[in-house]
Write an enzyme that holds these catalytic residues in place. Structure first.
Site, PDB file in Angstrom:
ATOM      1  N   CYS A 110       0.849  -1.182   0.000  1.00 19.43           N
ATOM      2  CA  CYS A 110       0.000   0.000   0.000  1.00 19.43           C
ATOM      3  C   CYS A 110       0.886   1.233   0.000  1.00 19.43           C
ATOM      4  O   CYS A 110       1.890   1.274   0.714  1.00 19.43           O
ATOM      5  CB  CYS A 110      -0.886  -0.032   1.248  1.00 19.43           C
ATOM      6  N   HIS A 153      -9.258  -3.631  -2.295  1.00 18.64           N
ATOM      7  CA  HIS A 153      -8.244  -2.916  -1.514  1.00 18.64           C
ATOM      8  C   HIS A 153      -8.587  -1.422  -1.458  1.00 18.64           C
ATOM      9  O   HIS A 153      -8.561  -0.809  -0.392  1.00 18.64           O
ATOM     10  CB  HIS A 153      -6.861  -3.132  -2.146  1.00 18.64           C
ATOM     11  N   GLU A 154      -8.913  -0.852  -2.615  1.00 18.92           N
ATOM     12  CA  GLU A 154      -9.208   0.590  -2.667  1.00 18.92           C
ATOM     13  C   GLU A 154     -10.525   0.935  -1.982  1.00 18.92           C
ATOM     14  O   GLU A 154     -10.615   1.936  -1.271  1.00 18.92           O
ATOM     15  CB  GLU A 154      -9.201   1.094  -4.114  1.00 18.92           C
ATOM     16  N   HIS A 157     -10.219   1.260   1.689  1.00 15.56           N
ATOM     17  CA  HIS A 157      -9.726   2.568   2.155  1.00 15.56           C
ATOM     18  C   HIS A 157     -10.881   3.530   2.410  1.00 15.56           C
ATOM     19  O   HIS A 157     -10.811   4.362   3.314  1.00 15.56           O
ATOM     20  CB  HIS A 157      -8.770   3.195   1.129  1.00 15.56           C
TER      21      HIS A 157
END
Length: 185
Positions: A110, A153-154, A157
């Site tokens: 990351c 993953h994004e 966030h």
């Protein structure tokens, strides 16, 4: 131009918060921010530009990673079948997912994490994402494997979740049930 100095690092509270939805139609300022995020990813994958500006390579970037609590992400990558994904997404949402899970056998990294975090990060093997693209058009992507991992993953966030939150603390390399590796060649 976004550089590594603009990337918020782990420990910053914005990375632990749920980002706020973006008002539609998309404002020019949000559109410009998304374009800059996308440009960072492109620059970071260009060896000469990345070296010149000391950019760490990335395939995705979420607005909280540049200090903005907004539900916006940019992705720029090619999946293992050569399909290109290069888009700014507003209010992306996973609307369905498989039971089967997958993980990258070499782990995840990351831009907001300056250290190696060993371990498998279980993700859904297939997902369907709905969002609004940078032009204000609704999109729906059905993704599998690596593309599904990148988007999860994004989107994490945007929900205040870091990739290492998914790693089994007691046994980081334990393969979870109903999970297969999604390997990069």
């Amino acid at each position: 131009m976004i550089t590594m100095e603009d990337i918020v690092r782990e420990g910053n509270p914005i990375l632990e918060q749920t980002a706020k939805p973006v008002e539609l139609p998309i404002k020019d300022q949000d559109k410009d921010t998304l374009k800059e995020m996308l440009q960072y990813l492109k620059n970071s994958q260009d060896e000469k530009v990345a070296e010149k500006y000391h950019l760490r390579p990335g395939v995705g970037l979420a607005a909280p990673q540049i200090g903005l609590s907004k539900r916006m992400i940019a992705v720029h990558f090619e999946d293992f079948n050569g399909k290109q994904y290069s888009e700014g997404l507003i209010n992306p949402k996973i609307v369905s997912h498989s039971v089967e899970k997958t993980f990258l056998s070499n782990g995840e990294g990351c831009l907001s994490v300056d250290r190696e975090v060993p371990g498998y990060v279980p993700r859904y093997a297939k997902i369907t994402v709905k969002a609004t693209n940078i032009n204000g058009d609704p999109i729906k992507w059905r993704l599998r494997g690596y593309a599904a991992i990148v988007l999860q993953h994004e989107i994490d966030h945007l929900n205040g979740v870091m990739f290492y939150d998914h790693i089994n603390k007691a046994n980081p390399f334990q393969v979870p049930e109903n999970t297969k590796a999604c390997d990069i060649d």
